[in-house]
Structures are given as structure tokens and as C-alpha cells.
Design an enzyme around this catalytic site. Sequence first.
Site, PDB file in Angstrom:
ATOM      1  N   ASP A   3      19.793  10.045  81.615  1.00  0.00           N
ATOM      2  CA  ASP A   3      18.422   9.862  82.112  1.00  0.00           C
ATOM      3  C   ASP A   3      18.309   8.780  83.176  1.00  0.00           C
ATOM      4  O   ASP A   3      17.274   8.114  83.293  1.00  0.00           O
ATOM      5  CB  ASP A   3      17.451   9.558  80.944  1.00  0.00           C
ATOM      6  CG  ASP A   3      17.456  10.654  79.907  1.00  0.00           C
ATOM      7  OD1 ASP A   3      17.655  11.826  80.282  1.00  0.00           O
ATOM      8  OD2 ASP A   3      17.279  10.344  78.712  1.00  0.00           O
TER       9      ASP A   3
ATOM     10  N   LYS B 205      19.452  11.217  87.659  1.00  0.00           N
ATOM     11  CA  LYS B 205      20.439  12.045  88.383  1.00  0.00           C
ATOM     12  C   LYS B 205      19.768  13.228  89.085  1.00  0.00           C
ATOM     13  O   LYS B 205      20.112  13.590  90.196  1.00  0.00           O
ATOM     14  CB  LYS B 205      21.507  12.581  87.409  1.00  0.00           C
ATOM     15  CG  LYS B 205      22.295  11.501  86.694  1.00  0.00           C
ATOM     16  CD  LYS B 205      23.258  12.083  85.678  1.00  0.00           C
ATOM     17  CE  LYS B 205      22.597  12.723  84.480  1.00  0.00           C
ATOM     18  NZ  LYS B 205      21.847  11.816  83.592  1.00  0.00           N
TER      19      LYS B 205
ATOM     20  N   GLY C  78      18.139  17.010  80.576  1.00  0.00           N
ATOM     21  CA  GLY C  78      16.799  17.211  81.126  1.00  0.00           C
ATOM     22  C   GLY C  78      16.760  16.471  82.443  1.00  0.00           C
ATOM     23  O   GLY C  78      16.808  15.240  82.466  1.00  0.00           O
ATOM     24  N   HIS C  79      16.768  17.203  83.536  1.00  0.00           N
ATOM     25  CA  HIS C  79      16.834  16.589  84.867  1.00  0.00           C
ATOM     26  C   HIS C  79      15.520  16.841  85.598  1.00  0.00           C
ATOM     27  O   HIS C  79      15.146  17.985  85.828  1.00  0.00           O
ATOM     28  CB  HIS C  79      18.017  17.175  85.659  1.00  0.00           C
ATOM     29  CG  HIS C  79      19.337  16.905  85.003  1.00  0.00           C
ATOM     30  ND1 HIS C  79      20.487  17.587  85.303  1.00  0.00           N
ATOM     31  CD2 HIS C  79      19.691  15.993  84.061  1.00  0.00           C
ATOM     32  CE1 HIS C  79      21.477  17.116  84.556  1.00  0.00           C
ATOM     33  NE2 HIS C  79      21.024  16.155  83.796  1.00  0.00           N
TER      34      HIS C  79
ATOM     35  N   GLN D  32      24.187  14.012  81.252  1.00  0.00           N
ATOM     36  CA  GLN D  32      24.356  12.849  80.359  1.00  0.00           C
ATOM     37  C   GLN D  32      24.844  11.630  81.171  1.00  0.00           C
ATOM     38  O   GLN D  32      24.542  11.551  82.348  1.00  0.00           O
ATOM     39  CB  GLN D  32      25.310  13.167  79.195  1.00  0.00           C
ATOM     40  CG  GLN D  32      24.711  14.122  78.165  1.00  0.00           C
ATOM     41  CD  GLN D  32      24.770  15.589  78.554  1.00  0.00           C
ATOM     42  OE1 GLN D  32      25.833  16.091  78.887  1.00  0.00           O
ATOM     43  NE2 GLN D  32      23.661  16.279  78.501  1.00  0.00           N
TER      44      GLN D  32
HETATM   45  P1  GDP Z   1      18.304  12.514  84.565  1.00  0.00           P
HETATM   46  O1  GDP Z   1      18.541  13.117  83.236  1.00  0.00           O
HETATM   47  O2  GDP Z   1      19.334  11.503  84.922  1.00  0.00           O
HETATM   48  O3  GDP Z   1      18.117  13.532  85.659  1.00  0.00           O
HETATM   49  O4  GDP Z   1      16.938  11.714  84.465  1.00  0.00           O
HETATM   50  P2  GDP Z   1      15.572  12.253  83.784  1.00  0.00           P
HETATM   51  O5  GDP Z   1      14.918  13.199  84.706  1.00  0.00           O
HETATM   52  O6  GDP Z   1      15.800  12.675  82.394  1.00  0.00           O
HETATM   53  O7  GDP Z   1      14.766  10.896  83.673  1.00  0.00           O
HETATM   54  C1  GDP Z   1      14.441  10.129  84.797  1.00  0.00           C
HETATM   55  C2  GDP Z   1      12.907   9.988  84.838  1.00  0.00           C
HETATM   56  O8  GDP Z   1      12.566   8.971  85.745  1.00  0.00           O
HETATM   57  C3  GDP Z   1      12.214  11.241  85.347  1.00  0.00           C
HETATM   58  O9  GDP Z   1      10.960  11.326  84.734  1.00  0.00           O
HETATM   59  C4  GDP Z   1      12.065  10.969  86.839  1.00  0.00           C
HETATM   60  O10 GDP Z   1      10.968  11.680  87.425  1.00  0.00           O
HETATM   61  C5  GDP Z   1      11.812   9.504  86.829  1.00  0.00           C
HETATM   62  N1  GDP Z   1      12.279   8.768  88.022  1.00  0.00           N
HETATM   63  C6  GDP Z   1      13.410   8.965  88.739  1.00  0.00           C
HETATM   64  N2  GDP Z   1      13.537   8.008  89.682  1.00  0.00           N
HETATM   65  C7  GDP Z   1      12.456   7.213  89.549  1.00  0.00           C
HETATM   66  C8  GDP Z   1      12.025   6.019  90.219  1.00  0.00           C
HETATM   67  O11 GDP Z   1      12.678   5.494  91.105  1.00  0.00           O
HETATM   68  N3  GDP Z   1      10.855   5.457  89.790  1.00  0.00           N
HETATM   69  C9  GDP Z   1      10.114   5.992  88.775  1.00  0.00           C
HETATM   70  N4  GDP Z   1       9.007   5.370  88.421  1.00  0.00           N
HETATM   71  N5  GDP Z   1      10.489   7.115  88.126  1.00  0.00           N
HETATM   72  C10 GDP Z   1      11.646   7.689  88.504  1.00  0.00           C
HETATM   73  P1  IMO Z   2      20.641  13.944  80.754  1.00  0.00           P
HETATM   74  O1  IMO Z   2      21.554  14.903  81.479  1.00  0.00           O
HETATM   75  C1  IMO Z   2      20.065  11.213  77.411  1.00  0.00           C
HETATM   76  C2  IMO Z   2      22.170  12.188  73.696  1.00  0.00           C
HETATM   77  C3  IMO Z   2      21.335  12.588  72.485  1.00  0.00           C
HETATM   78  C4  IMO Z   2      22.210  12.068  71.370  1.00  0.00           C
HETATM   79  C5  IMO Z   2      23.620  12.353  71.879  1.00  0.00           C
HETATM   80  C6  IMO Z   2      24.222  13.645  71.338  1.00  0.00           C
HETATM   81  O2  IMO Z   2      19.210  14.313  80.819  1.00  0.00           O
HETATM   82  O3  IMO Z   2      20.940  12.548  81.137  1.00  0.00           O
HETATM   83  P2  IMO Z   2      23.801  16.211  71.871  1.00  0.00           P
HETATM   84  O4  IMO Z   2      22.579  17.051  71.705  1.00  0.00           O
HETATM   85  O5  IMO Z   2      24.334  16.172  73.268  1.00  0.00           O
HETATM   86  O6  IMO Z   2      24.883  16.535  70.883  1.00  0.00           O
HETATM   87  O7  IMO Z   2      23.310  14.717  71.501  1.00  0.00           O
HETATM   88  O8  IMO Z   2      23.516  12.429  73.295  1.00  0.00           O
HETATM   89  N1  IMO Z   2      21.925  12.982  74.915  1.00  0.00           N
HETATM   90  C7  IMO Z   2      21.262  12.535  75.983  1.00  0.00           C
HETATM   91  N2  IMO Z   2      20.626  11.373  76.193  1.00  0.00           N
HETATM   92  N3  IMO Z   2      20.139  12.124  78.398  1.00  0.00           N
HETATM   93  C8  IMO Z   2      20.804  13.292  78.208  1.00  0.00           C
HETATM   94  O9  IMO Z   2      21.031  14.170  79.207  1.00  0.00           O
HETATM   95  C9  IMO Z   2      21.366  13.566  76.948  1.00  0.00           C
HETATM   96  N4  IMO Z   2      22.047  14.599  76.417  1.00  0.00           N
HETATM   97  C10 IMO Z   2      22.402  14.226  75.178  1.00  0.00           C
HETATM   98  O10 IMO Z   2      20.075  11.967  72.530  1.00  0.00           O
HETATM   99  O11 IMO Z   2      22.077  10.669  71.264  1.00  0.00           O
HETATM  100 MG    MG Z   3      17.511  13.445  81.467  1.00  0.00          MG
END
Ligand code: GDP
Ligand code: IMO
Ligand code: MG
Length: 425
Positions: A13, A16, A40-41, A224
Amino acid sequence: MPVTVVVGGQWGDEGKGKIVDILAQDANIIARYQGGANAGHTVVYNGRKYVLHLVPSGILNARTICALGAGCVIDPARLLDEIDGLISAGINVDGRLFISHQAHLILPYHKILDALNEKRLGDGAIGVTGQGIGPAYTDKYSRCGIRMVDLLDKDTFIEKVKVNVEYKNRIIKELYNEPTIISDSIVSDYLGYRERLLPLIKDVSVLLNSAIADGRVIICEGAQGTLLDIDWGTYPYVTSSHSTAGGAVIGLGIGPTRIDKVLGVIKAYTTRVGKGLFPTEFEAEMQCRIRAAGAEFGATTGRARRCGWFDAVITRYAARLNSVDSWALTKLDVLSQLKTLQICVAYEYEGQRYEQFPPDMRIVERGKPIYDELEGWNAPIDEVRRLSGLPKPAHKYIERLAELTGAPIEMVSVGRERGETIFIE
Ligand code: GDP
Ligand code: IMO
Ligand code: MG
């Protein structure tokens, strides 16, 4: 750079999705190398939010081809839902999305076993996303998994499902005393998915290697983060795949010498979802404050993310494991208005200072973080588009992170939108 790996430098999270979407504007192919719908991207473009779980984060750029490599585990129902969601948002996916023959399928029994296993672990549960990830990779390594290639021949597929269901039912019944599952209904659902999946199956290794030979620009998208890697993460509180940059090579069928660059993505603070150690985790009040400011709720499960100060020990480790060439630093805007900021520079345990991430999790768990304190900036920065426009203390913070992790920062994200980004020369 022709071939860039984008890898999470913390516990996932990191943002990416946003970074891959930006890079995709100048890329030809975006290829996911591991994981499944546990990811979840989030991509925010023109005020609209897209959350992608399996589809690579380059799909919004109409010129790009997107691919899911052999290292991925595919839940067909989730994937087809996601594709339908994109189509109804006006995004043309036709002829733009491919899946490797070698990618494994998630089946309903994987999700059932994922949940039963967590229940069995009780207090020791991992806090999984419930997407069947662990059981699917377990089958892969036990050599009984079912792959995309098995869909090509209906009879082979049906036979493999039957054999697997029979065995899984024994576990479900004898170990857990839970209701068993019926292979016929799985077969009929999956033969339905099959019709839509067949045109997507492609030799992703050939696709990528010929694109590389033609000098095309490829982004290898990691899911991840480094600290969730099955070998290098905070085991056992990890996912079941290789989320580190090395996973790109195995998961996509390209050789290590073809990778030109590794871009690590790190958040300006630290978050983690699920259980497991977290040395710099905030106390309750800061936890709520940063969670609210950063909207730190899981994109897949909606769970509240745990938040803490930036940990340079884990990111230094990520720089090393992934050979990070440079960083994209995200969510700097979330730290605006804090009077002071802390950065964990090392851990201390029994009088010894650890600057390198200790392989023994007991040391990480019992060690105390040692912090550097930096001045905060009391100004919003989400409209800043040049480095020179950032307040001085923000500059200092960025410089210190680069210094502590040993890699330069080339992008600073100050908001969710594609455009809310500062590029550093
Ligand atoms: P990922 O799994 O690495 O793709 O990240 P996620 O999408 O799960 O979580 C990142 C969250 O931060 C999302 O809700 C993005 O919309 C948000 N986000 C990304 N970059 C920024 C930033 O620079 N500032 C803020 N406030 N939110 C951001
Ligand atoms: P992105 O790509 C954050 C965490 C779960 C749990 C552990 C194992 O959005 O960064 P799993 O279901 O993979 O067997 O769970 O890994 N986890 C993540 N945490 N971002 C993710 O993906 C994750 N995918 C799995 O919360 O701790
Ligand atoms: Mg994510």
C-alpha cells in the site's frame, strides 16, 4: 529505461498503483509479476478513483498492453468482475490484457481453506485478505495446482478439479468438520469463466522478451511490499509470493540481465494491514490522526491500516534486497501540519545498535526504535509541483530519507491524482 521493476519498499500500500499509472504513460507493456486479488492498487485520474486488484495499474493508458505473469494467482470471478467494471467505466480492455499459461488459478476451496486456516490459528492468525492466496501457492509448490494452461483442454481441467476437490474435502471434513464442497458446481462456474479467459491466455514470456528485443518500454509491477515477501519479509506474517524485485524475473519469464532499473515505492510514513510486528507503530492518538489524514483503509478489505513513523531500517533493507536505483516517495502531503517528525534510524536491543534489518524477528520485535527528530512544515503541499516549491523542512525530510536508505528520491507524490506529483531531476 526499457525495463523497470516497480516494487513496494514497506508492507504494501505504498502507492504503487499511482506510480505505475504515471510510468505507464510512457510505457508499452505493464506486467504484474506476483500475487493475486489480495492486492488493491488505487489510481485516481480526472477525479475518478479506480481500484485494481488483478489488472495491472497501466490499464487506464489506452496505448499499453497489460499482462499477468506466471507468478500470479488468478481468481477468474474477481478478474472478470474487474474487467467488467473497467468496461463500464469506458475503458477498452479488448486485446490489451493477457495472462500467462503458467499462472495458477484460485479455486473456491482455496478461499475456504484460507478462512479455516485463520480460524485454526486463533490468536496467531496472519490477518490474511481472505483471497485464497496462501492455499493457492501451497498447491503450486505441492505440484497439484491448476493453471491457466489447464483450461485449454476441458477434460484435463475437469479431472484436475475433481482430484483436488476430493482431497480438499477430506481436509475440510476430517480436520475442520465443516461442510464439504461439490466439484460439479465449481466445474460449471469455471467452464463459464473459461469462455472469456481463453482469448486472454498468452505466452507472456515470449511477449515480453520480443518486446525487450524491440526496445519497448516495460514496467514490471510488483504487488504487496518487500516486508511481505515470503522469504525476506516478517515471516510468518507475510504473503505467499516473492514481492521483492527478484520475483519479476521468475514471475515474468525474463532473465535478470534484462532488468534495467528498480524503482522502489515508499510512503513518507509506514503502514501495515493485518498482524505482525511493526516497530515504529504510533500510539492511539497519532494512529487515528494519520489514519484519517492519509485515508488509511485497505483497498481490498476495507480494514483500518496500522500507521507509524517512517522506518529507515526496513527501507534500507528494501533498498538492499531489491537493488533499488531510486525511490518514488508518496503521501508526503499527509505529514503536513505535524510540528515534528520522527524517523527510525536504527533499532537497539540488549545494548547493541542494529542499522541493518535483523533476520531474527525476535530482535525486531523486542528491539527499541532509535529516532531522529526533524522539524515539520506547517503548510499544505498538495499544490506544489516543483521541488523548489516545497517548504524547507520538507526538503530536509526528503534528503534525510535518501541519505538513510542509500538511494535517491526521483518522484515525490503529494496527492492521490496522477498530476499531484513532483519529478526530481
Ligand atoms: P498500492 O497497493 O501500493 O497501490 O497502494 P494503495 O492504492 O493500496 O494505497 C495507497 C493509497 O494512497 C490510495 O488510496 C492512493 O489513492 C493514495 N495515495 C497515493 N499517493 C498519495 C499521495 O501522495 N497523497 C495522498 N494523500 N494519497 C495518496
Ligand atoms: P498491495 O499490492 C498490504 C497482507 C495481509 C496479511 C498478509 C497475508 O495492495 O500493496 P494474504 O491474503 O496475502 O495471504 O495476506 O499480507 N497483504 C497486504 N497488505 N497491501 C497488500 O497488497 C497486501 N496483500 C497482502 O494483510 O497481513
Ligand atoms: Mg494496496
